[in-house]
Design a protein around this motif. Structure first.
Motif, PDB file in Angstrom:
ATOM      1  N   PHE B 131      19.137  49.366  42.999  1.00 48.14           N
ATOM      2  CA  PHE B 131      17.671  49.363  43.061  1.00 48.14           C
ATOM      3  C   PHE B 131      17.074  48.593  41.895  1.00 48.14           C
ATOM      4  CE2 PHE B 131      17.015  53.408  45.826  1.00 48.14           C
ATOM      5  CZ  PHE B 131      17.754  52.794  46.824  1.00 48.14           C
ATOM      6  N   VAL B 132      17.593  48.814  40.696  1.00 44.53           N
ATOM      7  CA  VAL B 132      17.035  48.141  39.531  1.00 44.53           C
ATOM      8  C   VAL B 132      17.308  46.643  39.627  1.00 44.53           C
ATOM      9  CG1 VAL B 132      17.124  47.958  37.026  1.00 44.53           C
ATOM     10  CG2 VAL B 132      17.188  50.196  38.100  1.00 44.53           C
ATOM     11  N   TRP B 133      18.507  46.295  40.089  1.00 44.88           N
ATOM     12  CA  TRP B 133      18.825  44.872  40.235  1.00 44.88           C
ATOM     13  C   TRP B 133      17.913  44.216  41.277  1.00 44.88           C
ATOM     14  CZ3 TRP B 133      20.324  40.565  38.412  1.00 44.88           C
ATOM     15  CH2 TRP B 133      20.490  39.482  39.281  1.00 44.88           C
ATOM     16  N   THR B 134      17.676  44.930  42.390  1.00 48.86           N
ATOM     17  CA  THR B 134      16.827  44.369  43.440  1.00 48.86           C
ATOM     18  C   THR B 134      15.439  44.034  42.894  1.00 48.86           C
ATOM     19  OG1 THR B 134      18.010  45.747  44.995  1.00 48.86           O
ATOM     20  CG2 THR B 134      15.999  44.758  45.792  1.00 48.86           C
ATOM     21  N   PHE B 135      14.940  44.842  41.978  1.00 44.77           N
ATOM     22  CA  PHE B 135      13.649  44.563  41.353  1.00 44.77           C
ATOM     23  C   PHE B 135      13.678  43.200  40.670  1.00 44.77           C
ATOM     24  CE2 PHE B 135      10.683  45.981  37.673  1.00 44.77           C
ATOM     25  CZ  PHE B 135       9.600  45.354  38.269  1.00 44.77           C
ATOM     26  N   THR B 136      14.732  42.938  39.887  1.00 48.85           N
ATOM     27  CA  THR B 136      14.835  41.647  39.209  1.00 48.85           C
ATOM     28  C   THR B 136      14.965  40.515  40.221  1.00 48.85           C
ATOM     29  OG1 THR B 136      15.946  42.695  37.349  1.00 48.85           O
ATOM     30  CG2 THR B 136      16.170  40.316  37.533  1.00 48.85           C
ATOM     31  N   SER B 137      15.913  40.658  41.150  1.00 43.60           N
ATOM     32  CA  SER B 137      16.197  39.518  42.024  1.00 43.60           C
ATOM     33  C   SER B 137      15.016  39.235  42.948  1.00 43.60           C
ATOM     34  CB  SER B 137      17.463  39.785  42.834  1.00 43.60           C
ATOM     35  OG  SER B 137      17.229  40.796  43.773  1.00 43.60           O
ATOM     36  N   SER B 138      14.358  40.272  43.459  1.00 38.63           N
ATOM     37  CA  SER B 138      13.264  39.975  44.384  1.00 38.63           C
ATOM     38  C   SER B 138      12.039  39.456  43.641  1.00 38.63           C
ATOM     39  CB  SER B 138      12.921  41.194  45.235  1.00 38.63           C
ATOM     40  OG  SER B 138      12.745  42.318  44.432  1.00 38.63           O
ATOM     41  N   SER B 139      11.847  39.858  42.382  1.00 42.34           N
ATOM     42  CA  SER B 139      10.742  39.270  41.612  1.00 42.34           C
ATOM     43  C   SER B 139      10.977  37.784  41.422  1.00 42.34           C
ATOM     44  CB  SER B 139      10.627  39.922  40.232  1.00 42.34           C
ATOM     45  OG  SER B 139      10.373  41.283  40.346  1.00 42.34           O
ATOM     46  N   MET B 233      18.314  29.270  44.173  1.00 39.58           N
ATOM     47  CA  MET B 233      18.171  30.541  43.471  1.00 39.58           C
ATOM     48  C   MET B 233      19.051  31.675  44.012  1.00 39.58           C
ATOM     49  SD  MET B 233      17.017  31.610  40.778  1.00 39.58           S
ATOM     50  CE  MET B 233      15.931  30.342  40.198  1.00 39.58           C
ATOM     51  N   PRO B 234      19.218  31.832  45.331  1.00 40.89           N
ATOM     52  CA  PRO B 234      20.072  32.938  45.799  1.00 40.89           C
ATOM     53  C   PRO B 234      21.475  32.894  45.214  1.00 40.89           C
ATOM     54  CG  PRO B 234      18.860  32.023  47.633  1.00 40.89           C
ATOM     55  CD  PRO B 234      18.579  31.139  46.460  1.00 40.89           C
ATOM     56  N   PHE B 235      22.012  31.700  45.004  1.00 45.00           N
ATOM     57  CA  PHE B 235      23.374  31.586  44.462  1.00 45.00           C
ATOM     58  C   PHE B 235      23.395  31.965  42.989  1.00 45.00           C
ATOM     59  CE2 PHE B 235      22.837  28.644  47.954  1.00 45.00           C
ATOM     60  CZ  PHE B 235      23.799  29.141  48.818  1.00 45.00           C
ATOM     61  N   VAL B 236      22.379  31.507  42.264  1.00 46.80           N
ATOM     62  CA  VAL B 236      22.274  31.885  40.853  1.00 46.80           C
ATOM     63  C   VAL B 236      22.169  33.403  40.743  1.00 46.80           C
ATOM     64  CG1 VAL B 236      20.859  31.678  38.783  1.00 46.80           C
ATOM     65  CG2 VAL B 236      21.150  29.700  40.289  1.00 46.80           C
ATOM     66  N   LEU B 237      21.332  33.971  41.606  1.00 44.18           N
ATOM     67  CA  LEU B 237      21.097  35.416  41.529  1.00 44.18           C
ATOM     68  C   LEU B 237      22.356  36.202  41.886  1.00 44.18           C
ATOM     69  CD1 LEU B 237      17.501  35.705  42.992  1.00 44.18           C
ATOM     70  CD2 LEU B 237      18.236  36.118  40.648  1.00 44.18           C
ATOM     71  N   ARG B 238      23.103  35.711  42.878  1.00 42.19           N
ATOM     72  CA  ARG B 238      24.313  36.436  43.261  1.00 42.19           C
ATOM     73  C   ARG B 238      25.313  36.435  42.110  1.00 42.19           C
ATOM     74  NH1 ARG B 238      26.374  34.440  48.752  1.00 42.19           N
ATOM     75  NH2 ARG B 238      24.133  34.288  49.058  1.00 42.19           N
ATOM     76  N   MET B 241      24.153  38.799  39.551  1.00 44.28           N
ATOM     77  CA  MET B 241      24.354  40.195  39.943  1.00 44.28           C
ATOM     78  C   MET B 241      25.787  40.642  39.642  1.00 44.28           C
ATOM     79  SD  MET B 241      24.014  42.026  43.641  1.00 44.28           S
ATOM     80  CE  MET B 241      25.503  41.361  44.345  1.00 44.28           C
ATOM     81  N   TYR B 242      26.769  39.765  39.979  1.00 42.52           N
ATOM     82  CA  TYR B 242      28.159  40.187  39.799  1.00 42.52           C
ATOM     83  C   TYR B 242      28.548  40.365  38.340  1.00 42.52           C
ATOM     84  CZ  TYR B 242      28.932  39.726  44.769  1.00 42.52           C
ATOM     85  OH  TYR B 242      28.863  39.910  46.114  1.00 42.52           O
ATOM     86  N   VAL B 243      27.846  39.668  37.415  1.00 41.79           N
ATOM     87  CA  VAL B 243      28.185  39.859  36.001  1.00 41.79           C
ATOM     88  C   VAL B 243      27.324  40.928  35.347  1.00 41.79           C
ATOM     89  CG1 VAL B 243      29.018  37.489  35.748  1.00 41.79           C
ATOM     90  CG2 VAL B 243      26.646  38.014  35.182  1.00 41.79           C
ATOM     91  N   SER B 244      26.409  41.536  36.115  1.00 44.66           N
ATOM     92  CA  SER B 244      25.464  42.459  35.484  1.00 44.66           C
ATOM     93  C   SER B 244      25.856  43.923  35.593  1.00 44.66           C
ATOM     94  CB  SER B 244      24.072  42.277  36.090  1.00 44.66           C
ATOM     95  OG  SER B 244      23.610  40.985  35.818  1.00 44.66           O
ATOM     96  N   GLY B 245      27.059  44.185  36.096  1.00 44.13           N
ATOM     97  CA  GLY B 245      27.483  45.573  36.155  1.00 44.13           C
ATOM     98  C   GLY B 245      26.678  46.414  37.110  1.00 44.13           C
ATOM     99  N   VAL B 246      26.334  45.827  38.252  1.00 47.50           N
ATOM    100  CA  VAL B 246      25.606  46.612  39.244  1.00 47.50           C
ATOM    101  C   VAL B 246      26.551  47.600  39.904  1.00 47.50           C
ATOM    102  CG1 VAL B 246      24.325  46.492  41.422  1.00 47.50           C
ATOM    103  CG2 VAL B 246      23.918  44.799  39.643  1.00 47.50           C
TER     104      VAL B 246
END
Lengths: 274, 325
Positions: B131-139, B233-238, B241-246
């Motif tokens: 949920f917290v990650w989705t906030f960042t990526s969708s913003s 951007m979707p590729f950057v975000l993905r 996400m994988y390095v952010s410990g989601v």
């Protein structure tokens, strides 16, 4: 963003420095506009060529320079309605975009009082929101307060005539016909007094009743010391709405004067071409 | 005051009768003389006209933005409710979308790959992260479309353009609040009951929202100039996400001796991971302070201020260019 008079109506503009001189609202000084059109040579090219272009920082091979406006100068004053006429591709819309600050002039300068608003044909405001939301958000975006929007809401809806047949205002704006969309947009933009309002054929899709109504509103805006620019291919609209006309032909200003005379000369010119 | 009069056009008419005080208009001049230009410029300057499309000064810009605060709030709410207006289930998707997201990640990382090993309370851990990650990526994704998706509005009406990315980030914050409602239910179901540390959610959210708004503004400027950013951007975000410990725990990797020191520092300073871990710390019992990297609050505050101020200035620097083309 320049401070604007908070009032919804009334000529609350700073007093002119010299009283007997008419106050200019838009001054174009030797304006040239050149813009680059991409993809003139078969689409955008292959991905590899695009990549090598980016790497080598060259401009696209299909890019072409279009010199749309060539050395136009004029001064528009408070309370004027100015029609822009000329055949298709003569640079009318480009000039309006430049006045609105959306296209930078390549040469010369354009000065304006306040920030002009441009109403184009296809400028849907927020197409997935209802007409009602568009009215409220449009008003707020123009800097009106919540109370002002609430006060003006009924007037705006009534002026647009959107609700005359059915309750269309509660439908998303994407469901509107082009005429209805244009009417609502004009009603929203005209709810506030503008120092400079630019209308690019946005009224041509409205029906006869709305055309008459918008002509009245344009006259009011002029009385509130605004300047209205109107692009139209209907010579009748120009002569009825405007007191002055600019005739552009292939990017140059061919004539500038009282609307009736300019339109007459333009008609003579287009008549000869048949 | 002398208006330039160059009677080159034959169809020159007399001055209009009702306005005899008005100076005669300058006629069309195919080759503009330089003398006339200075006259016109002088006229404009004398009446205090400004160059069209010039960037407002920073204080003016901030004032304009402040006066549009109601617009920002109303725009965000309207967008949020319009988002699912075409779907049959309507607003239920506000809750359904994050829940389904969490379910997918649970299936892949919890069941199939088994990253849950060694992470206590894996479901609350994962769902909070998602949920917290989705906030960042969708913003950030909303930021890429802030200008291009609202061109009609940008061209027709005049307002500080920063209102758009800010409103879109606010919309995502409202969306996150919906998700937090769902999260509360999940937490309680998995035995995490409300306790005082839940109050820390407020400062974490505030800092996170500041950070996202700043990044969203920066991305909005980049994407307004280069629309391809929205595709990239979707590729950057993905990757991010994988390095952010989601779906895995940063402190597990950081505590591993085989990992080089700089990787540990980079992982611990990653803003997305910082906000995710702070939120877990606030909400989950077993996620204790010793699992947080040192100085995490300072890092969170630093990122928030850096992104918000930097993003705002970066966006303002191109204010006159939005809507062009």
């Amino acid at each position: 963003m320049a401070e604007r008079p908070p009032a919804v109506s009334g000529p609350a503009v700073t007093a002119p420095a010299v009283t007997d001189e008419p106050v200019p609202t838009v001054v174009a000084d030797g304006v040239h506009i050149t813009y680059t059109v991409h993809g003139t040579r078969g689409g955008r090219g292959s991905a590899t060529s695009a990549l090598s272009r980016i790497l080598s920082r060259r401009s696209a091979p299909g890019a072409r320079q279009v010199h749309a406006v060539r050395g136009v100068s004029f001064a528009a004053y408070k309370g004027e309605a100015i029609g822009l006429i000329g055949s298709n591709g003569s640079g009318k819309s480009t000039l309006l975009k430049a006045v609105a600050g959306l296209l930078p002039p390549t040469e010369g300068r354009i000065f304006t009082r306040g920030q002009p608003s441009l109403l184009g044909v296809n400028a849907a405001l927020m197409s997935d929101l209802t007409g009602e939301r568009n009215v409220i958000l449009g008003g707020l975006a123009m800097g009106m307060s919540r109370e002002q929007v609430r006060e003006r809401y009924d007037d705006i809806v009534k002026f647009s005539g959107i609700n005359e047949k059915d309750d269309f205002i509660s439908l998303p704006m994407r469901t509107y016909s082009s005429g209805m969309g244009a009417r609502l947009r004009f009603s929203i933009a005209a709810a506030k007094s503008h120092e400079v309002l630019l209308i690019d054929e946005a009224l041509s899709t409205g029906d006869a009743t709305f055309q008459r109504r918008s002509q009245r509103r344009i006259a009011e805006l002029r009385e509130e010391a605004g300047t209205v620019f109107l692009v139209s291919h209907s010579n009748k609209t120009i002569t009825e709405t405007c007191d002055r006309a600019l005739w552009l032909e292939s990017g140059t200003l061919r004539m500038d004067g009282p609307a009736a005379e300019v339109v007459a000369a333009y008609e003579e010119f287009t008549g000869k071409k048949k | 005051m002398s208006q330039p009069i160059t009677p080159t056009t034959p169809a020159q008419g007399p001055n209009r009768a009702p306005d005899s005080t008005r100076p005669p208009r300058n006629q069309a001049r195919p080759g503009t003389g330089t003398g006339a230009e200075t006259d016109l410029t002088a006229l404009a300057r004398r009446h205090g006209l400004t160059v069209s499309g010039a960037r407002p000064t920073l204080p003016e810009y901030l004032r304009g933005l402040w006066s549009r605060r109601h617009f920002i709030a109303a725009f965000a709410t309207a967008r949020l409710t319009a988002q699912y207006s075409q779907a049959k289930l309507g607003q239920i998707w506000q809750i359904m979308t994050p829940l389904l997201n969490a379910a997918v990640y649970y299936f892949i990382f919890g069941v199939l790959l088994g990253t849950r090993d060694g992470v206590p309370d894996f479901v609350p851990f994962l769902v909070t992260g998602v949920f917290v990650w989705t906030f960042t990526s969708s913003s950030i994704m909303a930021g890429t479309r802030a200008i291009s998706g609202n061109l009609g509005l940008v061209r027709a009406l005049h307002f500080p353009r920063a209102a758009l990315p800010i409103a879109l980030a606010l919309q995502q914050l409202q969306q996150l609040l919906f998700s937090m409602g769902a999260l509360t239910v999940i937490l309680v179901c998995f035995g995490q009951y409300p306790r005082p540390s839940w109050l820390l959610v407020a400062p974490v959210l505030a800092l996170h929202a500041l950070f996202n708004t700043g990044i969203s503004m920066a991305v909005a400027r980049l994407a307004a100039r280069t629309p391809d950013i929205a595709q990239l951007m979707p590729f950057v975000l993905r990757t991010w996400m994988y390095v952010s410990g989601v779906m895995w725990s940063v402190d597990k990797v950081a505590g591993d001796d085989r990992v080089p020191h700089w990787v540990t520092v980079a992982l611990e300073c990653n803003p997305a991971a910082v906000y995710i871990d702070l939120m877990r710390f606030a909400l989950i019992d077993s996620f204790t302070a010793d699992r947080l990297p040192p100085h995490i609050w300072a890092v969170a505050l630093g990122w928030a201020l850096f992104a918000a101020i930097g993003g705002f200035l970066f966006f303002w620097k191109a204010e006159e260019e939005y809507g062009r083309g």
